[in-house]
Each structure stands twice: as C-alpha cells, then as structure tokens.
Design a protein around this motif. Structure first.
Motif, PDB file in Angstrom:
ATOM      1  N   LYS A 165       5.105 -64.173 -57.965  1.00  0.00           N
ATOM      2  CA  LYS A 165       4.614 -64.969 -59.079  1.00  0.00           C
ATOM      3  C   LYS A 165       3.455 -64.241 -59.745  1.00  0.00           C
ATOM      4  CE  LYS A 165       5.937 -69.346 -56.921  1.00  0.00           C
ATOM      5  NZ  LYS A 165       5.479 -70.658 -56.433  1.00  0.00           N
ATOM      6  N   THR A 166       3.086 -64.685 -60.932  1.00  0.00           N
ATOM      7  CA  THR A 166       2.097 -63.952 -61.704  1.00  0.00           C
ATOM      8  C   THR A 166       0.699 -64.550 -61.603  1.00  0.00           C
ATOM      9  OG1 THR A 166       2.700 -65.259 -63.649  1.00  0.00           O
ATOM     10  CG2 THR A 166       3.832 -63.150 -63.330  1.00  0.00           C
ATOM     11  N   ALA A 167       0.567 -65.796 -61.146  1.00  0.00           N
ATOM     12  CA  ALA A 167      -0.739 -66.438 -61.137  1.00  0.00           C
ATOM     13  C   ALA A 167      -1.165 -66.747 -59.712  1.00  0.00           C
ATOM     14  CB  ALA A 167      -0.692 -67.723 -61.962  1.00  0.00           C
ATOM     15  N   GLY A 168      -2.476 -66.717 -59.478  1.00  0.00           N
ATOM     16  CA  GLY A 168      -2.997 -67.089 -58.172  1.00  0.00           C
ATOM     17  C   GLY A 168      -3.212 -65.896 -57.261  1.00  0.00           C
ATOM     18  N   LYS A 169      -3.975 -66.137 -56.189  1.00  0.00           N
ATOM     19  CA  LYS A 169      -4.245 -65.084 -55.219  1.00  0.00           C
ATOM     20  C   LYS A 169      -2.980 -64.763 -54.422  1.00  0.00           C
ATOM     21  CE  LYS A 169      -9.128 -66.242 -54.595  1.00  0.00           C
ATOM     22  NZ  LYS A 169     -10.173 -66.630 -53.618  1.00  0.00           N
ATOM     23  N   PRO A 170      -2.816 -63.497 -54.037  1.00  0.00           N
ATOM     24  CA  PRO A 170      -1.637 -63.130 -53.246  1.00  0.00           C
ATOM     25  C   PRO A 170      -1.623 -63.865 -51.907  1.00  0.00           C
ATOM     26  CG  PRO A 170      -2.708 -61.178 -54.155  1.00  0.00           C
ATOM     27  CD  PRO A 170      -3.637 -62.320 -54.398  1.00  0.00           C
ATOM     28  N   SER A 171      -0.490 -64.461 -51.586  1.00  0.00           N
ATOM     29  CA  SER A 171      -0.337 -65.143 -50.305  1.00  0.00           C
ATOM     30  C   SER A 171       1.141 -65.291 -49.992  1.00  0.00           C
ATOM     31  CB  SER A 171      -1.014 -66.520 -50.322  1.00  0.00           C
ATOM     32  OG  SER A 171      -0.368 -67.384 -51.236  1.00  0.00           O
ATOM     33  N   ALA A 172       1.437 -65.362 -48.708  1.00  0.00           N
ATOM     34  CA  ALA A 172       2.816 -65.562 -48.260  1.00  0.00           C
ATOM     35  C   ALA A 172       2.797 -66.248 -46.907  1.00  0.00           C
ATOM     36  CB  ALA A 172       3.549 -64.225 -48.158  1.00  0.00           C
ATOM     37  N   HIS A 173       3.731 -67.160 -46.731  1.00  0.00           N
ATOM     38  CA  HIS A 173       3.939 -67.789 -45.425  1.00  0.00           C
ATOM     39  C   HIS A 173       5.442 -67.932 -45.246  1.00  0.00           C
ATOM     40  CE1 HIS A 173       2.876 -70.199 -41.884  1.00  0.00           C
ATOM     41  NE2 HIS A 173       3.935 -70.932 -42.196  1.00  0.00           N
ATOM     42  N   LEU A 174       5.989 -67.216 -44.270  1.00  0.00           N
ATOM     43  CA  LEU A 174       7.427 -67.196 -44.022  1.00  0.00           C
ATOM     44  C   LEU A 174       7.730 -67.898 -42.705  1.00  0.00           C
ATOM     45  CD1 LEU A 174       8.045 -63.405 -44.813  1.00  0.00           C
ATOM     46  CD2 LEU A 174       7.902 -65.311 -46.427  1.00  0.00           C
ATOM     47  N   THR A 175       8.895 -68.535 -42.643  1.00  0.00           N
ATOM     48  CA  THR A 175       9.340 -69.162 -41.401  1.00  0.00           C
ATOM     49  C   THR A 175      10.626 -68.489 -40.930  1.00  0.00           C
ATOM     50  OG1 THR A 175      10.481 -70.881 -42.685  1.00  0.00           O
ATOM     51  CG2 THR A 175       8.259 -71.369 -41.897  1.00  0.00           C
ATOM     52  N   LEU A 176      10.848 -68.539 -39.647  1.00  0.00           N
ATOM     53  CA  LEU A 176      11.913 -67.746 -39.031  1.00  0.00           C
ATOM     54  C   LEU A 176      13.301 -68.312 -39.309  1.00  0.00           C
ATOM     55  CD1 LEU A 176      12.115 -65.218 -37.214  1.00  0.00           C
ATOM     56  CD2 LEU A 176      12.213 -66.758 -35.254  1.00  0.00           C
ATOM     57  N   ARG A 177      14.253 -67.393 -39.513  1.00  0.00           N
ATOM     58  CA  ARG A 177      15.671 -67.728 -39.603  1.00  0.00           C
ATOM     59  C   ARG A 177      16.390 -67.087 -38.420  1.00  0.00           C
ATOM     60  NH1 ARG A 177      17.831 -65.591 -45.172  1.00  0.00           N
ATOM     61  NH2 ARG A 177      19.728 -66.574 -44.388  1.00  0.00           N
ATOM     62  N   PRO A 178      17.566 -67.607 -38.028  1.00  0.00           N
ATOM     63  CA  PRO A 178      18.346 -66.941 -36.971  1.00  0.00           C
ATOM     64  C   PRO A 178      18.630 -65.497 -37.345  1.00  0.00           C
ATOM     65  CG  PRO A 178      19.220 -69.126 -37.397  1.00  0.00           C
ATOM     66  CD  PRO A 178      18.178 -68.879 -38.458  1.00  0.00           C
ATOM     67  N   GLN A 179      18.491 -64.607 -36.378  1.00  0.00           N
ATOM     68  CA  GLN A 179      18.651 -63.185 -36.629  1.00  0.00           C
ATOM     69  C   GLN A 179      20.103 -62.757 -36.477  1.00  0.00           C
ATOM     70  OE1 GLN A 179      15.636 -61.391 -37.598  1.00  0.00           O
ATOM     71  NE2 GLN A 179      15.298 -63.600 -37.769  1.00  0.00           N
ATOM     72  N   SER A 191       7.625 -70.695 -35.458  1.00  0.00           N
ATOM     73  CA  SER A 191       7.609 -69.239 -35.614  1.00  0.00           C
ATOM     74  C   SER A 191       7.429 -68.900 -37.087  1.00  0.00           C
ATOM     75  CB  SER A 191       8.913 -68.626 -35.089  1.00  0.00           C
ATOM     76  OG  SER A 191       9.043 -68.838 -33.695  1.00  0.00           O
ATOM     77  N   TYR A 192       6.398 -68.108 -37.378  1.00  0.00           N
ATOM     78  CA  TYR A 192       6.081 -67.828 -38.774  1.00  0.00           C
ATOM     79  C   TYR A 192       5.351 -66.494 -38.898  1.00  0.00           C
ATOM     80  CZ  TYR A 192       1.938 -70.214 -36.901  1.00  0.00           C
ATOM     81  OH  TYR A 192       0.891 -70.605 -36.106  1.00  0.00           O
ATOM     82  N   PHE A 193       5.226 -66.046 -40.145  1.00  0.00           N
ATOM     83  CA  PHE A 193       4.626 -64.750 -40.453  1.00  0.00           C
ATOM     84  C   PHE A 193       4.043 -64.850 -41.857  1.00  0.00           C
ATOM     85  CE2 PHE A 193       5.979 -60.361 -42.189  1.00  0.00           C
ATOM     86  CZ  PHE A 193       4.721 -59.815 -41.974  1.00  0.00           C
ATOM     87  N   GLY A 194       2.808 -64.369 -42.037  1.00  0.00           N
ATOM     88  CA  GLY A 194       2.220 -64.495 -43.363  1.00  0.00           C
ATOM     89  C   GLY A 194       1.013 -63.606 -43.570  1.00  0.00           C
ATOM     90  N   ALA A 195       0.507 -63.655 -44.784  1.00  0.00           N
ATOM     91  CA  ALA A 195      -0.682 -62.889 -45.161  1.00  0.00           C
ATOM     92  C   ALA A 195      -1.267 -63.505 -46.420  1.00  0.00           C
ATOM     93  CB  ALA A 195      -0.327 -61.423 -45.405  1.00  0.00           C
ATOM     94  N   PHE A 196      -2.585 -63.410 -46.562  1.00  0.00           N
ATOM     95  CA  PHE A 196      -3.221 -63.848 -47.799  1.00  0.00           C
ATOM     96  C   PHE A 196      -4.486 -63.026 -48.019  1.00  0.00           C
ATOM     97  CE2 PHE A 196      -4.550 -66.670 -44.364  1.00  0.00           C
ATOM     98  CZ  PHE A 196      -5.938 -66.666 -44.462  1.00  0.00           C
ATOM     99  N   ARG A 197      -4.787 -62.792 -49.285  1.00  0.00           N
ATOM    100  CA  ARG A 197      -5.933 -61.956 -49.631  1.00  0.00           C
ATOM    101  C   ARG A 197      -7.216 -62.778 -49.635  1.00  0.00           C
ATOM    102  NH1 ARG A 197      -6.141 -59.233 -55.427  1.00  0.00           N
ATOM    103  NH2 ARG A 197      -7.063 -61.256 -55.907  1.00  0.00           N
ATOM    104  N   LEU A 198      -8.265 -62.178 -49.106  1.00  0.00           N
ATOM    105  CA  LEU A 198      -9.593 -62.782 -49.117  1.00  0.00           C
ATOM    106  C   LEU A 198     -10.482 -61.973 -50.051  1.00  0.00           C
ATOM    107  CD1 LEU A 198     -10.089 -63.468 -45.297  1.00  0.00           C
ATOM    108  CD2 LEU A 198      -9.569 -65.138 -47.068  1.00  0.00           C
ATOM    109  N   ASP A 199     -11.110 -62.633 -50.997  1.00  0.00           N
ATOM    110  CA  ASP A 199     -12.008 -61.945 -51.922  1.00  0.00           C
ATOM    111  C   ASP A 199     -13.412 -61.933 -51.319  1.00  0.00           C
ATOM    112  OD1 ASP A 199      -9.941 -61.542 -53.700  1.00  0.00           O
ATOM    113  OD2 ASP A 199     -10.302 -63.435 -54.737  1.00  0.00           O
ATOM    114  N   LEU A 200     -13.687 -60.892 -50.543  1.00  0.00           N
ATOM    115  CA  LEU A 200     -14.971 -60.787 -49.839  1.00  0.00           C
ATOM    116  C   LEU A 200     -15.905 -59.822 -50.562  1.00  0.00           C
ATOM    117  CD1 LEU A 200     -13.579 -60.596 -46.198  1.00  0.00           C
ATOM    118  CD2 LEU A 200     -14.431 -62.600 -47.417  1.00  0.00           C
TER     119      LEU A 200
END
Length: 246
Positions: A82-96, A237-246
């Motif tokens: 997406k084009t607006a907002g701070k970068p972030s992602a939160h994913l949840t697990l699917r069967p492999q 079960s999940y995986f994610g990342a988000f940017r912190l403006d420090l």
C-alpha cells in the motif's frame, strides 16, 4: 415520455410544451436559446443536473468495480504494498506444501537445525495484513529503509515416538537475506521438551523478536527444524515486521 410526465404532473401544459421545444433543439445548442421562457430554462437545467448526477453515479460504480477486479486479480504470489502509512506486516501460517523444491532452492543454504523454510503465509485475512511491505513465496521484502522490529512465533505440534523418545529439539529461525546474498541468521529460538510417555502429542510455542536496521530490497523469512506445526489456529503461528521511527 411526455405522457409519463403528464401523469406525474397533471395540468402542466407549459412543461409539455417545453419538452417539445427541447426535442426540437438542434444537437449542440445551448440552454440560453430557451431564455425566452423561464419555465423551459428551469426544466432544461433540472434535466441536465439529473443526467449529470446519474452519470456521476455510473462512473463511481464503475470505478469501485474496477478496484475490486484489480484486487481479486492480484497474483497470489505477489502482493503490492500500500502507499500510505508506516511499513508493517503481520502474516499467519498456512498449511505447507511438500512439493515446492523449486521454491525452496531460492532460500539458499540453510543450516540443518533450521532447514525447512516456511513458504506459505496468509497476508489478507482477518488476522493478517500488509502495508508498504511486499510479500512473495514466504518472504517479506522491505520497500523502505529503517529500523524494523521483526518477530515470529511457531506453534509446534510434535507427535511423540513413544516412551523411548528423549524429546525433540524444536528450532525456529528468522533469516535475513540482503540483495544477491546468502541468508544470514538474525534470530534463533530453541526448545527441547520431554512430554509424558503416554501423550500422543506435545504442544510448544517458540516466540522471538528483535530490532534491526534494514535496507530497501532486504528480505526476511522464517525456517524451522520440523514442519510438525499446528496449522489450525491462525492466532498461534505468525510472522511479521514493522518500522519504528527512532
């Protein structure tokens, strides 16, 4: 059409006469030519405003349909950020899938303790989202540089081999892969559990997270020691990342 108007407004002879005048107007003529009759001018302006409103509604509906079509036609393997907002992602697990050799080769050389790369995550459900980070085939790709908090939890569901089983070693790794480089281990969580001999299954969750400086084009993914995981709980079960403006 004139009869319909007449039934809606009986006795409006002037309006019927104006409609006849409008029908006789040459194509491309302006409303000012009707200025001799204020009633006709008002009626023509009302019709023009109504047509403009209907046209605007049609265009708006068409834009909404096109946006929906574009969303559902987006390739499942590649989701644009997406084009607006701070970068972030939160994913949840699917069967492999066990038949993804071509995909697994792209994860590079992984250690034996974390040799199973997780290649399937949900990214657009009630429990998951993407914003200014790209997802493809198990990887999160950073689009904007900065300090990111990266985290993951895997909920292992390990079946015991019996009383002689000394307990499995459960390992979860978060890997960082810069552009055109081999994966680099960022975080590693280990758990060795000994469950009761009569237990059919043992459950154990491994969570880890840390703050890292990442560049545009860097990729992140999770690998594990075993794919004996509980896939039925989107919150476990999940995986994610988000940017912190420090």
């Amino acid at each position: 059409f004139p009869l319909q108007l007449k039934s809606q407004a009986p006795g409006s002879v002037e309006e019927l006469r104006c409609l006849q005048m409008l029908n006789q107007q040459p194509e491309g003529s302006s409303l000012e030519e009707l200025s001799s009759s204020q009633t006709c001018l008002k009626l023509a302006s009302t019709i023009k405003a109504y047509v403009a409103t209907v046209t605007e509604n049609i265009l708006r509906r068409s834009a909404v349909k096109e946006a929906r079509r574009s969303y559902f036609n987006t390739s499942e393997g590649q989701v644009p950020p997406k084009t607006a907002g701070k970068p972030s992602a939160h994913l949840t697990l699917r069967p492999q899938s066990l038949t993804q050799d071509g995909i697994l080769e792209r994860f590079g050389n992984l250690s034996q303790s974390c040799r199973h790369a997780i290649t399937r995550w949900e990214h657009s459900t009630l429990h998951s989202h993407l914003q200014n980070i790209t997802y493809r085939d198990g990887r999160l790709r950073v689009e904007q540089p900065g300090k990111y908090y990266v985290y993951s939890q895997i909920y292992f569901r390990y079946r015991s081999a019996g009383a002689q089983d000394s307990g499995p070693q459960l390992v979860q790794c978060i890997q960082w892969q810069p552009s055109h480089s081999q994966p680099i281990l960022l975080l590693k969580g280990v758990g060795t559990k000994c469950w009761a001999p009569e237990a059919d299954y043992g459950l154990h969750a491994l969570y880890q997270g840390g703050l890292f400086e990442l560049k545009a084009g860097d990729e992140l993914f999770v690998s594990v020691s075993s794919l004996a995981i509980d896939y039925n709980d989107a919150a476990a079960s999940y995986f994610g990342a988000f940017r912190l403006d420090l």
